[in-house]
Design a protein around this motif. Structure first.
Motif, short mmCIF file in Angstrom:
data_model
loop_
_atom_site.label_atom_id
_atom_site.label_comp_id
_atom_site.label_asym_id
_atom_site.label_seq_id
_atom_site.Cartn_x
_atom_site.Cartn_y
_atom_site.Cartn_z
N THR A 71 0.83 -1.20 0.00
CA THR A 71 0.00 0.00 0.00
C THR A 71 0.86 1.25 0.00
OG1 THR A 71 -1.78 -1.17 1.14
CG2 THR A 71 -1.83 1.23 1.24
N ALA A 72 1.94 1.25 0.78
CA ALA A 72 2.85 2.40 0.80
C ALA A 72 3.46 2.63 -0.58
CB ALA A 72 3.95 2.19 1.84
N ILE A 73 3.84 1.56 -1.24
CA ILE A 73 4.39 1.68 -2.60
C ILE A 73 3.34 2.27 -3.53
CG2 ILE A 73 5.21 0.36 -4.60
CD1 ILE A 73 6.53 -1.57 -2.53
N ALA A 74 2.11 1.78 -3.44
CA ALA A 74 1.04 2.29 -4.31
C ALA A 74 0.78 3.77 -4.06
CB ALA A 74 -0.25 1.49 -4.08
N VAL A 75 0.78 4.19 -2.79
CA VAL A 75 0.55 5.60 -2.46
C VAL A 75 1.68 6.47 -3.01
CG1 VAL A 75 0.43 7.26 -0.55
CG2 VAL A 75 -0.92 5.17 -0.47
N LEU A 76 2.91 6.03 -2.83
CA LEU A 76 4.06 6.81 -3.32
C LEU A 76 4.07 6.89 -4.85
CD1 LEU A 76 6.83 5.52 -0.90
CD2 LEU A 76 5.74 7.77 -0.91
N VAL A 77 3.79 5.78 -5.52
CA VAL A 77 3.75 5.79 -6.99
C VAL A 77 2.58 6.65 -7.47
CG1 VAL A 77 3.36 4.36 -9.04
CG2 VAL A 77 4.96 3.61 -7.27
N GLY A 78 1.42 6.51 -6.82
CA GLY A 78 0.27 7.32 -7.20
C GLY A 78 0.52 8.80 -7.03
N ASP A 79 1.17 9.17 -5.92
CA ASP A 79 1.51 10.57 -5.68
C ASP A 79 2.50 11.08 -6.74
OD1 ASP A 79 1.53 13.04 -4.10
OD2 ASP A 79 3.60 12.46 -3.61
N GLY A 80 3.50 10.25 -7.06
CA GLY A 80 4.48 10.64 -8.08
C GLY A 80 3.84 10.79 -9.45
N LEU A 81 2.96 9.85 -9.81
CA LEU A 81 2.27 9.95 -11.10
C LEU A 81 1.38 11.18 -11.17
CD1 LEU A 81 1.23 6.26 -11.88
CD2 LEU A 81 2.88 7.67 -13.12
N ALA A 82 0.71 11.49 -10.05
CA ALA A 82 -0.20 12.64 -10.03
C ALA A 82 0.55 13.96 -10.22
CB ALA A 82 -0.99 12.67 -8.72
N ARG A 83 1.84 13.97 -9.96
CA ARG A 83 2.63 15.18 -10.18
C ARG A 83 2.96 15.36 -11.66
NH1 ARG A 83 5.12 16.77 -5.06
NH2 ARG A 83 4.54 15.22 -3.52
N VAL A 84 2.89 14.27 -12.43
CA VAL A 84 3.25 14.30 -13.85
C VAL A 84 2.03 14.17 -14.75
CG1 VAL A 84 4.64 13.15 -15.62
CG2 VAL A 84 5.48 13.26 -13.27
N ILE A 85 1.08 13.34 -14.32
CA ILE A 85 -0.13 13.06 -15.11
C ILE A 85 -1.34 13.51 -14.31
CG2 ILE A 85 -1.48 11.22 -16.19
CD1 ILE A 85 1.13 9.55 -16.22
N HIS A 86 -2.30 14.11 -14.99
CA HIS A 86 -3.52 14.57 -14.31
C HIS A 86 -4.24 13.38 -13.68
CE1 HIS A 86 -7.37 16.50 -13.58
NE2 HIS A 86 -6.73 17.65 -13.70
N PRO A 87 -4.71 13.50 -12.42
CA PRO A 87 -5.36 12.39 -11.73
C PRO A 87 -6.54 11.78 -12.49
CG PRO A 87 -4.86 14.12 -10.17
CD PRO A 87 -4.53 14.65 -11.54
N VAL A 88 -7.25 12.57 -13.28
CA VAL A 88 -8.37 12.03 -14.06
C VAL A 88 -7.88 10.95 -15.01
CG1 VAL A 88 -10.08 12.60 -15.84
CG2 VAL A 88 -9.80 14.08 -13.87
N TRP A 89 -6.72 11.17 -15.63
CA TRP A 89 -6.17 10.19 -16.57
C TRP A 89 -5.67 8.95 -15.84
CZ3 TRP A 89 -7.47 10.02 -21.34
CH2 TRP A 89 -7.90 11.18 -21.96
#
Length: 110
Positions: A71-89
């Motif tokens: 879960t920690a890995i998923a949260v960190l990856v999700g946070d990193g992706l959200a900085r580069v890709i819009h959360p809707v995508w």
């Protein structure tokens, strides 16, 4: 100019709304993950390990640590992706992957 009491009231309302949103996010996240994990292969693997071993607490703590880590890995990856890709995508792609994986499982089993 606002009175001190009016400003304090606005701040306490905002703080209450922030806490309410945090609880709403907490409950939504908990229920989503809890329902998704019911009966999945991780739970079945944990069940079989607990049934075959003498130390159920060891199985419980090891499985809990594994779930917390993933879960920690998923949260960190999700946070990193959200900085580069819009959360809707991110949500659209994740939803699309669920549909594709579901279809593959459905059609491969028949």
């Amino acid at each position: 100019m606002r009175a001190a009491g009016e400003e304090a009231g606005t701040q306490s309302r905002e703080a209450w709304q922030s806490r309410a949103m945090a609880w709403q996010l907490f409950l939504t996240t908990f229920l989503s993950v809890f329902l998704a994990e019911l009966g999945d292969k991780t739970q079945l693997a944990t069940l079989s390990l607990a049934a075959g071993e003498r130390s159920r607490w060891t199985v419980f703590f090891a499985a809990s640590l594994a779930l917390v880590t993933t879960t920690a890995i998923a949260v960190l990856v999700g946070d990193g992706l959200a900085r580069v890709i819009h959360p809707v995508w991110i949500k659209r792609v994740a939803g699309g992957l669920f549909v594709v994986l579901g279809a593959l499982l459905l059609f491969r089993s028949s």
